[in-house]
Design a protein around this motif. Structure first.
Motif, PDB file in Angstrom:
ATOM      1  N   UNK A  76       0.828  -1.155   0.013  1.00 32.47           N
ATOM      2  CA  UNK A  76      -0.017  -0.021   0.057  1.00 32.47           C
ATOM      3  C   UNK A  76       0.916   1.225  -0.035  1.00 32.47           C
ATOM      4  N   UNK A  77       1.714   1.506   0.870  1.00 31.27           N
ATOM      5  CA  UNK A  77       2.754   2.506   0.837  1.00 31.27           C
ATOM      6  C   UNK A  77       3.301   2.646  -0.227  1.00 31.27           C
ATOM      7  N   UNK A  78       3.924   1.702  -0.976  1.00 32.03           N
ATOM      8  CA  UNK A  78       4.882   1.709  -2.256  1.00 32.03           C
ATOM      9  C   UNK A  78       3.775   2.115  -3.610  1.00 32.03           C
ATOM     10  N   UNK A  79       2.640   1.774  -3.253  1.00 31.50           N
ATOM     11  CA  UNK A  79       1.738   2.011  -4.193  1.00 31.50           C
ATOM     12  C   UNK A  79       1.317   3.652  -4.270  1.00 31.50           C
ATOM     13  N   UNK A  80       1.661   4.427  -3.031  1.00 27.42           N
ATOM     14  CA  UNK A  80       1.381   5.714  -2.722  1.00 27.42           C
ATOM     15  C   UNK A  80       2.565   6.313  -2.875  1.00 27.42           C
ATOM     16  N   UNK A  81       3.764   5.868  -3.373  1.00 28.62           N
ATOM     17  CA  UNK A  81       4.985   6.476  -3.190  1.00 28.62           C
ATOM     18  C   UNK A  81       5.516   6.684  -2.050  1.00 28.62           C
ATOM     19  N   UNK A  82       5.402   6.059  -1.110  1.00 25.66           N
ATOM     20  CA  UNK A  82       6.080   5.972   0.089  1.00 25.66           C
ATOM     21  C   UNK A  82       6.712   4.971   0.550  1.00 25.66           C
ATOM     22  N   UNK A  83       7.828   5.317   1.502  1.00 27.20           N
ATOM     23  CA  UNK A  83       8.668   4.337   2.011  1.00 27.20           C
ATOM     24  C   UNK A  83       8.419   4.080   3.210  1.00 27.20           C
ATOM     25  N   UNK A  84       8.202   2.626   3.627  1.00 30.22           N
ATOM     26  CA  UNK A  84       8.019   2.104   5.048  1.00 30.22           C
ATOM     27  C   UNK A  84       8.698   0.970   5.302  1.00 30.22           C
ATOM     28  N   UNK A  85       9.130   0.830   6.596  1.00 34.89           N
ATOM     29  CA  UNK A  85       9.842  -0.321   7.240  1.00 34.89           C
ATOM     30  C   UNK A  85       8.654  -1.032   8.042  1.00 34.89           C
ATOM     31  N   UNK A  86       8.974  -2.319   8.074  1.00 39.92           N
ATOM     32  CA  UNK A  86       7.672  -3.016   9.060  1.00 39.92           C
ATOM     33  C   UNK A  86       8.559  -4.093   9.826  1.00 39.92           C
ATOM     34  N   UNK A  87       9.311  -3.524  10.749  1.00 35.75           N
ATOM     35  CA  UNK A  87       9.973  -4.476  11.566  1.00 35.75           C
ATOM     36  C   UNK A  87       8.915  -5.412  12.249  1.00 35.75           C
ATOM     37  N   UNK A  88       9.774  -6.725  12.557  1.00 35.89           N
ATOM     38  CA  UNK A  88       9.222  -7.706  13.168  1.00 35.89           C
ATOM     39  C   UNK A  88       9.021  -7.536  14.918  1.00 35.89           C
ATOM     40  N   UNK A  89       7.964  -7.528  15.432  1.00 34.10           N
ATOM     41  CA  UNK A  89       7.970  -7.265  16.760  1.00 34.10           C
ATOM     42  C   UNK A  89       6.926  -8.578  17.407  1.00 34.10           C
ATOM     43  N   UNK A  90       7.225  -8.705  18.536  1.00 36.68           N
ATOM     44  CA  UNK A  90       6.294  -9.411  19.628  1.00 36.68           C
ATOM     45  C   UNK A  90       5.431  -8.604  20.117  1.00 36.68           C
ATOM     46  N   UNK A  91       4.667  -9.056  21.485  1.00 39.94           N
ATOM     47  CA  UNK A  91       3.536  -8.305  21.980  1.00 39.94           C
ATOM     48  C   UNK A  91       4.427  -7.114  22.727  1.00 39.94           C
ATOM     49  N   UNK A  92       3.333  -6.033  22.312  1.00 36.02           N
ATOM     50  CA  UNK A  92       4.332  -4.628  22.869  1.00 36.02           C
ATOM     51  C   UNK A  92       3.722  -4.847  24.685  1.00 36.02           C
ATOM     52  N   UNK A  93       3.210  -5.990  25.283  1.00 35.68           N
ATOM     53  CA  UNK A  93       3.062  -5.950  26.653  1.00 35.68           C
ATOM     54  C   UNK A  93       1.566  -5.564  27.196  1.00 35.68           C
ATOM     55  N   UNK A  94       0.797  -4.917  26.322  1.00 34.32           N
ATOM     56  CA  UNK A  94      -0.392  -4.414  26.699  1.00 34.32           C
ATOM     57  C   UNK A  94      -1.344  -5.579  26.718  1.00 34.32           C
ATOM     58  N   UNK A  95      -1.519  -6.348  25.980  1.00 34.25           N
ATOM     59  CA  UNK A  95      -2.329  -7.625  25.619  1.00 34.25           C
ATOM     60  C   UNK A  95      -3.770  -7.352  26.169  1.00 34.25           C
TER      61      UNK A  95
END
Length: 161
Positions: A76-95
């Motif tokens: 989606x971001x590339x189709x809009x001409x935007x650069x985005x990273x999507x790092x892998x993460x686990x749970x933020x701890x809020x759950x």
């Protein structure tokens, strides 16, 4: 008319928990699923005026249930001409309520520190798909993350994130 759920926790609840309870939920797409379908149907997206790289974090339940969630956002971001990273993460701890309960604060903070804290460093504009993830990032790291669609709207309005 397609239904799009903006918070992954709600969409995953509809997809997973309702059928287990014998309920037939409506078909609800995540925003990135809907937008990629639009791209695949030939829809042309507007191009954003240059922006700095962005970093987008997926909700842990979303990443588990839809392993391609980050890749869909990148499309989606590339189709809009935007650069985005999507790092892998686990749970933020809020759950859900877990991270709000006093008796779980130590564990909630530890989970955040293990999986999220270091990835929030730097000056990149950042977003998280989950409401709870955005709350946890602000609460424990002082970072105000946007919803991914908020970054898109900002970029399309010509405002540098």
């Amino acid at each position: 008319m397609p239904l799009v759920g903006l918070d992954p926790a709600l969409v995953m609840q509809l997809r997973q928990d309702y059928p287990k309870a014998g309920l037939i939920p409506p078909s609800v797409a995540l925003p990135q699923e809907f937008l990629v379908r639009e791209l695949e149907a030939g829809r042309v997206f507007p191009q954003a005026a240059g922006s700095a790289p962005m970093r987008l974090f997926s909700h842990c339940t979303e990443s588990t249930a839809v392993p391609a969630a980050g890749a869909l956002w990148r499309r989606v971001y590339e189709a809009l001409g935007l650069e985005v990273e999507t790092p892998s993460t686990g749970c933020c701890g809020m759950a859900g309520l877990f991270g709000h309960q006093e008796r779980h604060q130590r564990v909630s903070r530890r989970l955040f520190d293990l999986s999220w804290r270091a990835k929030l460093e730097g000056e990149a504009e950042m977003a998280a798909s989950g409401f709870s993830c955005r709350c946890q990032a602000e609460r424990l790291a002082g970072k105000q993350l946007r919803h991914p669609l908020g970054l898109i709207a900002q970029a399309l309005a010509g405002k540098t994130p």
